[in-house]
Design a protein around this motif. Structure first.
Motif, mmCIF file in Angstrom:
data_model
loop_
_atom_site.group_PDB
_atom_site.id
_atom_site.type_symbol
_atom_site.label_atom_id
_atom_site.label_comp_id
_atom_site.label_asym_id
_atom_site.label_seq_id
_atom_site.Cartn_x
_atom_site.Cartn_y
_atom_site.Cartn_z
ATOM 1 N N ILE A 158 0.836 -1.206 0.000
ATOM 2 C CA ILE A 158 0.000 0.000 0.000
ATOM 3 C C ILE A 158 0.869 1.254 0.000
ATOM 4 N N TYR A 159 1.931 1.217 0.787
ATOM 5 C CA TYR A 159 2.837 2.371 0.857
ATOM 6 C C TYR A 159 3.376 2.721 -0.530
ATOM 7 N N TYR A 160 3.809 1.699 -1.274
ATOM 8 C CA TYR A 160 4.398 1.966 -2.587
ATOM 9 C C TYR A 160 3.343 2.316 -3.637
ATOM 10 N N TYR A 161 2.146 1.759 -3.522
ATOM 11 C CA TYR A 161 1.081 2.172 -4.442
ATOM 12 C C TYR A 161 0.734 3.647 -4.210
ATOM 13 N N GLU A 162 0.749 4.053 -2.949
ATOM 14 C CA GLU A 162 0.493 5.467 -2.645
ATOM 15 C C GLU A 162 1.578 6.355 -3.249
ATOM 16 N N LYS A 163 2.825 5.872 -3.196
ATOM 17 C CA LYS A 163 3.925 6.632 -3.799
ATOM 18 C C LYS A 163 3.726 6.755 -5.313
ATOM 19 N N ALA A 164 3.276 5.672 -5.936
ATOM 20 C CA ALA A 164 3.015 5.706 -7.377
ATOM 21 C C ALA A 164 1.920 6.713 -7.698
ATOM 22 N N LEU A 165 0.916 6.785 -6.827
ATOM 23 C CA LEU A 165 -0.210 7.689 -7.059
ATOM 24 C C LEU A 165 0.158 9.151 -6.838
ATOM 25 N N GLU A 166 1.203 9.399 -6.068
ATOM 26 C CA GLU A 166 1.670 10.781 -5.905
ATOM 27 C C GLU A 166 2.130 11.342 -7.249
ATOM 28 N N ASN A 167 2.740 10.483 -8.052
ATOM 29 C CA ASN A 167 3.229 10.899 -9.371
ATOM 30 C C ASN A 167 2.157 10.794 -10.449
ATOM 31 N N SER A 168 1.186 9.921 -10.206
ATOM 32 C CA SER A 168 0.157 9.683 -11.226
ATOM 33 C C SER A 168 -1.179 9.403 -10.535
ATOM 34 N N PRO A 169 -1.877 10.446 -10.084
ATOM 35 C CA PRO A 169 -3.102 10.266 -9.287
ATOM 36 C C PRO A 169 -4.253 9.601 -10.035
ATOM 37 N N ASN A 170 -4.167 9.519 -11.358
ATOM 38 C CA ASN A 170 -5.227 8.877 -12.137
ATOM 39 C C ASN A 170 -4.832 7.483 -12.621
ATOM 40 N N ASN A 171 -3.879 6.876 -11.934
ATOM 41 C CA ASN A 171 -3.427 5.530 -12.283
ATOM 42 C C ASN A 171 -4.433 4.515 -11.728
ATOM 43 N N LEU A 198 -6.269 -7.235 3.933
ATOM 44 C CA LEU A 198 -6.154 -6.817 5.334
ATOM 45 C C LEU A 198 -7.525 -6.769 6.012
ATOM 46 N N GLY A 199 -8.570 -7.125 5.258
ATOM 47 C CA GLY A 199 -9.923 -7.114 5.806
ATOM 48 C C GLY A 199 -10.534 -5.732 5.900
ATOM 49 N N GLU A 200 -9.937 -4.756 5.223
ATOM 50 C CA GLU A 200 -10.433 -3.376 5.277
ATOM 51 C C GLU A 200 -11.244 -3.091 4.009
ATOM 52 N N PHE A 201 -12.471 -3.589 4.007
ATOM 53 C CA PHE A 201 -13.279 -3.573 2.790
ATOM 54 C C PHE A 201 -13.815 -2.183 2.449
ATOM 55 N N LYS A 202 -14.055 -1.359 3.452
ATOM 56 C CA LYS A 202 -14.508 0.008 3.162
ATOM 57 C C LYS A 202 -13.416 0.792 2.438
ATOM 58 N N LYS A 203 -12.173 0.569 2.846
ATOM 59 C CA LYS A 203 -11.066 1.238 2.158
ATOM 60 C C LYS A 203 -10.889 0.677 0.751
ATOM 61 N N GLU A 204 -11.163 -0.628 0.605
ATOM 62 C CA GLU A 204 -11.096 -1.206 -0.737
ATOM 63 C C GLU A 204 -12.121 -0.542 -1.651
ATOM 64 N N ILE A 205 -13.324 -0.314 -1.130
ATOM 65 C CA ILE A 205 -14.363 0.349 -1.924
ATOM 66 C C ILE A 205 -13.904 1.739 -2.350
ATOM 67 N N GLU A 206 -13.293 2.476 -1.427
ATOM 68 C CA GLU A 206 -12.803 3.819 -1.748
ATOM 69 C C GLU A 206 -11.775 3.766 -2.875
ATOM 70 N N CYS A 207 -10.864 2.797 -2.784
ATOM 71 C CA CYS A 207 -9.821 2.676 -3.807
ATOM 72 C C CYS A 207 -10.408 2.277 -5.159
ATOM 73 N N CYS A 208 -11.324 1.319 -5.142
ATOM 74 C CA CYS A 208 -11.937 0.876 -6.399
ATOM 75 C C CYS A 208 -12.726 2.003 -7.048
ATOM 76 N N GLN A 209 -13.395 2.803 -6.223
ATOM 77 C CA GLN A 209 -14.153 3.923 -6.776
ATOM 78 C C GLN A 209 -13.222 4.949 -7.414
ATOM 79 N N LYS A 210 -12.059 5.155 -6.786
ATOM 80 C CA LYS A 210 -11.056 6.055 -7.364
ATOM 81 C C LYS A 210 -10.559 5.506 -8.703
ATOM 82 N N ALA A 211 -10.368 4.183 -8.754
ATOM 83 C CA ALA A 211 -9.923 3.549 -10.003
ATOM 84 C C ALA A 211 -10.966 3.738 -11.097
ATOM 85 N N ILE A 212 -12.235 3.585 -10.730
ATOM 86 C CA ILE A 212 -13.321 3.732 -11.701
ATOM 87 C C ILE A 212 -13.465 5.184 -12.142
ATOM 88 N N ASP A 213 -13.267 6.110 -11.203
ATOM 89 C CA ASP A 213 -13.301 7.531 -11.569
ATOM 90 C C ASP A 213 -12.215 7.838 -12.603
#
Length: 240
Positions: free
Chosen positions: A33-46, A60-75
């Motif tokens: 997650i840390y490195y994916y966040e770093k990638a998104l700093e350079n490319s927020p629409n990745n 990690l069992g954090e399904f609400k956060k997964e939903i947030e991430c997937c929605q960002k991907a779909i956006d």
């Protein structure tokens, strides 16, 4: 599973993504997650980075956060079928069944060959008690892979739930052609024969199971039940 998209060398974004994927594969999801966040700093629409991070949160069992991430991907990419699929997984985990179904429908509309999305959609329908819709989804999955034993088995169970044991039996027969040692399917077929009053065929199924597994509790229990039910009575060999 994450999207292992090939990244170009000497690209900072690619380096962060590759590191994220590397740690994901070793099960270090926090580091991923840390490195994916770093990638998104350079490319927020990745969209791939957002989706991969969502799957890491899922592990990690954090399904609400997964939903947030997937929605960002779909956006970022509304045609990302994989993001829609993962959104369906997350909603399913949180028992948001209608939203899960809607997400899987989006996924298969974008990728009609996504067998797993059709399968998962069927599972969600069973959780809502809609076995007819579940069967419809699984039939579409079987159009992609007709010999998928997991899909066939679940479809047979759904037919039994609908009291359509004859159709369930035909599916169990197909499973046993593919995998003759599948004792679960043979036992279930025996139970379906019992539901139809075909005792002789049911007994044959359970005895066949015991040839491969002499201590199989399900087969032993049903044979004992049949014996007790007909104790002191003349067994009608014409049944089944």
């Amino acid at each position: 599973m994450i999207n292992m998209v090939k990244m170009k060398e000497n690209d900072t974004k690619a380096d962060w993504m590759n590191l994220g994927n590397k740690f994901f594969k070793t099960g270090n999801f926090q580091k991923a997650i840390y490195y994916y966040e770093k990638a998104l700093e350079n490319s927020p629409n990745n969209s791939v980075a957002w989706s991969n991070m969502g799957v890491a949160y899922e592990n990690l069992g954090e399904f609400k956060k997964e939903i947030e991430c997937c929605q960002k991907a779909i956006d970022a990419d509304p045609k990302d079928s994989w993001a829609w699929y993962n959104l369906g997984v997350a909603h399913g985990k949180l028992r948001n069944y209608q939203k899960a179904i809607e997400s899987y429908e989006k996924a298969v509309n974008l990728d009609p060959n996504d067998k797993t999305a059709f399968f998962n959609m069927g599972i969600i329908y069973t959780k809502t008690g809609n076995y007819v819709k579940a069967i419809e989804a699984w039939k579409k999955a079987l159009n992609i892979n007709p010999n998928d034993l997991k899909i066939l088995f679940n479809m047979a169970l759904a037919y039994t739930k609908l009291a359509r044991d004859g159709e369930a039996i035909e599916i169990y027969k197909k499973i046993l052609v593919i995998d003759p040692s599948n004792v679960n399917s043979r036992n279930k077929m025996g139970i379906s024969y019992l539901n139809l009053g075909k005792m002789k065929k049911a007994i044959k199924c359970f005895k066949h199971t015991l040839k491969n597994d002499s201590k199989n509790e399900i087969a032993l229990t049903y044979l004992k039940k049949i014996k007790n039910d007909y104790k002191g009575k003349k067994f009608n060999s014409n049944l089944g």
